[in-house]
Design an enzyme around this catalytic site. Structure first.
Site, PDB file in Angstrom:
ATOM      1  N   GLY A 160      -4.902  -2.299   4.744  1.00  0.00           N
ATOM      2  CA  GLY A 160      -4.177  -3.437   4.167  1.00  0.00           C
ATOM      3  C   GLY A 160      -4.833  -4.769   4.486  1.00  0.00           C
ATOM      4  NE  ARG A 161      -6.551  -4.338  10.743  1.00  0.00           N
ATOM      5  CZ  ARG A 161      -5.959  -3.155  10.885  1.00  0.00           C
ATOM      6  NH1 ARG A 161      -4.835  -2.897  10.237  1.00  0.00           N
ATOM      7  NH2 ARG A 161      -6.502  -2.228  11.640  1.00  0.00           N
TER       8      ARG A 161
ATOM      9  CD  GLU B  23      -1.939  -4.687  11.416  1.00  0.00           C
ATOM     10  OE1 GLU B  23      -0.784  -5.136  11.528  1.00  0.00           O
ATOM     11  OE2 GLU B  23      -2.421  -4.368  10.316  1.00  0.00           O
TER      12      GLU B  23
ATOM     13  CG  HIS C 119      -3.985 -36.498  17.232  1.00  0.00           C
ATOM     14  ND1 HIS C 119      -4.029 -37.715  17.859  1.00  0.00           N
ATOM     15  CD2 HIS C 119      -5.024 -36.486  16.366  1.00  0.00           C
ATOM     16  CE1 HIS C 119      -5.044 -38.426  17.377  1.00  0.00           C
ATOM     17  NE2 HIS C 119      -5.676 -37.693  16.469  1.00  0.00           N
TER      18      HIS C 119
ATOM     19  CE  LYS D  96      -3.791   2.029   2.597  1.00  0.00           C
ATOM     20  NZ  LYS D  96      -4.732   1.881   3.680  1.00  0.00           N
TER      21      LYS D  96
ATOM     22  CD  GLU E  36       9.151  -6.018   6.960  1.00  0.00           C
ATOM     23  OE1 GLU E  36       8.944  -4.915   6.418  1.00  0.00           O
ATOM     24  OE2 GLU E  36       8.941  -6.237   8.170  1.00  0.00           O
TER      25      GLU E  36
ATOM     26  CE  LYS F  33       5.525  -1.153   9.946  1.00  0.00           C
ATOM     27  NZ  LYS F  33       4.564  -0.494   9.085  1.00  0.00           N
TER      28      LYS F  33
HETATM   29  O1  F6P Z   1       2.991  -3.325   9.804  1.00  0.00           O
HETATM   30  C1  F6P Z   1       1.640  -3.442   9.615  1.00  0.00           C
HETATM   31  C2  F6P Z   1       1.199  -3.028   8.238  1.00  0.00           C
HETATM   32  O2  F6P Z   1       1.069  -1.663   8.168  1.00  0.00           O
HETATM   33  C3  F6P Z   1      -0.096  -3.736   7.890  1.00  0.00           C
HETATM   34  O3  F6P Z   1      -1.209  -3.107   8.361  1.00  0.00           O
HETATM   35  C4  F6P Z   1       0.013  -3.824   6.410  1.00  0.00           C
HETATM   36  O4  F6P Z   1      -0.876  -4.772   5.928  1.00  0.00           O
HETATM   37  C5  F6P Z   1       1.465  -4.193   6.255  1.00  0.00           C
HETATM   38  O5  F6P Z   1       2.111  -3.432   7.249  1.00  0.00           O
HETATM   39  C6  F6P Z   1       2.067  -3.966   4.903  1.00  0.00           C
HETATM   40  O6  F6P Z   1       2.042  -2.630   4.520  1.00  0.00           O
HETATM   41  P1  F6P Z   1       2.214  -2.197   3.021  1.00  0.00           P
HETATM   42  O7  F6P Z   1       1.093  -2.814   2.234  1.00  0.00           O
HETATM   43  O8  F6P Z   1       2.170  -0.705   3.005  1.00  0.00           O
HETATM   44  O9  F6P Z   1       3.536  -2.700   2.528  1.00  0.00           O
END
Ligand code: F6P
Length: 538
Positions: A260-261, A346, A377, A200, A206, A505
């Site tokens: 995002g979620r 979240e 199990h 987003k 990452e 972060k």
């Molecule tokens: O760290 C949490 C978050 O902001 C989530 O809410 C989001 O889905 C994820 O990081 C990834 O963010 P982006 O889509 O901006 O890379």
């Protein structure tokens, strides 16, 4: 309009629920079933292909009625209207919350309609080979690079619907773990691999690290160096995407008004549409839209997301069960618990209320789980005989997909059997008489009987669905989204921001510069010692 700011503990219903807790402390699920012959009538809901039974929760008719009063006092109906109207209910970020619009087939939002067309045409062209790699070969593999909401939803859905998949294989890289990146890429052919970079913000460490590694991999392995043929991106940050080198036609939009979620219903679902085809992706949206309509229009006592949210609040705030297990009885849904961890934790892991005050009641639950019968199990021992009350959602399907009746009957008898065992338990008298009937001697009975006692009285909710398909999965996920929303409304928190993920972060990026340089800053002893150790290895 902004959301009401009502502290739930000040409502009349909350006070009555505290009394209910005491009144019910002498009851058990067994006694409640004996006393209330109509329990199933008011504690279950049949809707579309869903059969939801929450009668195995420790409450009676009066408790249930008070819970519905709580929802009313906390203005759930108004809040639902505000959600669907697009009011700025994500107040701390000044945004509307309109993921439901992405699956609204009556939407007038031309941008969303364009996106749908683009997803349809792009995914169809990847599937039929019209869109090719830079050496002219059809793609065989697609890699989604994203994290959190840009990863968990599509990954869970593609796994859940793999029965419906075509020949393309979709892989996921999320963690900033070079080993994982290398493990995924090592089995792929650069000529036939297509990357979808989902972010987003397009600033996430990452995702950008992994996307850059993938770009280098393509550049290194393909002489033409035309990375444009091998990458598309989904983001709100169009300039950053262009700077990365992605072709304008290969850019898909995201919106500020979709968290995002909650984003896989739009362009973030591109990998889903590639994996199962647009027609199936559309059915997935239609299912979610049907659940939206049910949530918007059903009365509280027959509204699945509201009732399940109320039950969860009862278990959490009044019976003191702070964790909640999600147990799907199908391997297809093995990623559902981790997907719901983000969706629920979240969203509702907050301790400041909508007026900005510290909260003095319990909010977001710890969500965990796994697939039955594997979990039976593994961790069910603790649910049956541990000292914690852990309510479980059992999710099952009446039909299997490959039609193995024998296995399916066994699977579903476990589904029903576990819920029954958790509810009924087995007292000492029963254990002793069973042991006697099996001819155990007195000494063995005295020594071991106590260990075989099950207290029972453990709450479960059954969500039994006709069959796992794109439409029913859409309904299920939309149901959980609305449960999250309802709980957030009643808990008087903002469910659609996530400030709690920021600090780590920021600190990580500062510490990275120290790991990579010769300087170590002024930190606590433990942090300094970690940095020293990592400097020698990284
Ligand atoms: O760290 C949490 C978050 O902001 C989530 O809410 C989001 O889905 C994820 O990081 C990834 O963010 P982006 O889509 O901006 O890379």
């Amino acid at each position: 309009m902004s959301l009401h700011k009502i502290n739930p503990t000040t409502t009349k219903a909350w006070k009555k629920l505290i009394e209910q807790k005491d009144i019910l402390s002498v009851e058990t699920l067994n006694s409640l079933f004996t006393k209330e012959s109509n329990r199933l009538n008011y504690l279950s809901i049949k809707w579309d292909c869903f059969d939801v039974d929450f009668s195995k929760n420790i409450l009676n008719k009066k408790t249930f009625n008070i819970l519905t009063e709580l929802a009313k006092e906390c203005k759930i109906s108004d809040s639902i209207k505000m959600l669907f109207n697009g009011d700025e209910i994500n107040e701390t970020e000044g945004r509307s919350v309109l993921h439901t619009e992405l699956r609204n087939f009556k939407t007038l939002n031309s941008s969303i309609l364009e996106d749908r067309e683009k997803i349809k045409s792009f995914s169809s062209k990847i599937i039929d080979g019209t869109i090719k790699g830079c050496t002219g070969k059809k793609f065989t593999d697609v890699v989604n690079i994203g994290i959190g909401g840009s990863d968990l939803g599509p990954k869970m859905t593609i796994e859940a619907l793999k029965f419906y998949k075509n020949s393309l294989n979709v892989h996921f890289i999320s963690n900033v773990d070079g080993d994982h990146n290398a493990e995924v890429l090592k089995n792929l052919n650069p000529e036939t691999t297509f990357f979808i970079v989902v972010s987003k913000t397009f600033t996430t460490q990452e995702t950008l690290t992994n996307a850059n590694l993938a770009k280098k991999w393509i550049e290194k392995n393909l002489d033409t160096k035309k990375i444009q043929n091998h990458f598309c991106a989904i983001s709100t940050n169009i300039n950053a995407v262009k700077d990365f080198g992605i072709n304008e036609d290969y850019i898909f939009k995201m919106y500020d008004f979709v968290g995002g979620r909650f984003s896989m219903w739009g362009s973030v679902g591109l990998s889903i549409s590639i994996s199962i085809g647009y027609d199936n992706f559309k059915k997935f949206l239609i299912g979610a839209e049907k659940m939206d309509k049910h949530f918007k229009e059903s009365p509280i006592e027959k509204n699945i997301p509201i009732c399940l949210a109320l039950i969860k609040i009862w278990n959490n705030n009044f019976l003191g069960s702070h964790t909640h297990a999600i147990i799907p009885y199908t391997e297809y849904l093995n990623l559902l618990p981790s997907y719901l961890q983000q969706s629920m934790m979240e969203s509702n892991g907050k301790n400041i209320d909508r007026s900005g005050n510290k909260i003095n009641y319990s909010t977001g639950n710890i969500i965990w789980g796994g697939t039955g019968t594997n979990t039976q199990h593994a961790f069910f021992q603790l649910i049956h005989q541990g000292d914690k009350l852990i309510p479980c959602d059992f999710i099952g399907f009446k039909q299997s997909l490959h039609g193995n009746k024998d296995s399916h009957n066994k699977l579903m008898s476990n589904y029903v059997g576990q819920m029954q065992a958790l509810m009924r338990g087995r007292d000492l008298k029963e254990v002793v008489s069973e042991m006697k009937s099996k001819k155990f001697d007195e000494e063995t009975i005295n020594k071991t009987a106590n260990f075989k006692v099950f207290e029972g009285n453990k709450p479960t909710t059954s969500i039994l669905i006709e069959k796992l398909n794109p439409e029913s999965l859409g309904m299920l996920i939309s149901m959980y989204e609305h449960i999250v929303f309802t709980k957030g409304i009643i808990w008087n928190i903002f469910s659609f921001d996530q400030w709690g993920v920021e600090l780590g972060k920021v600190l990580a990026s500062k510490l990275l510069t120290e790991i990579e340089s010769s300087e170590i800053g002024n930190h606590d002893e433990s942090t300094k010692s970690h940095l020293k150790k990592l400097k020698n290895t990284s």
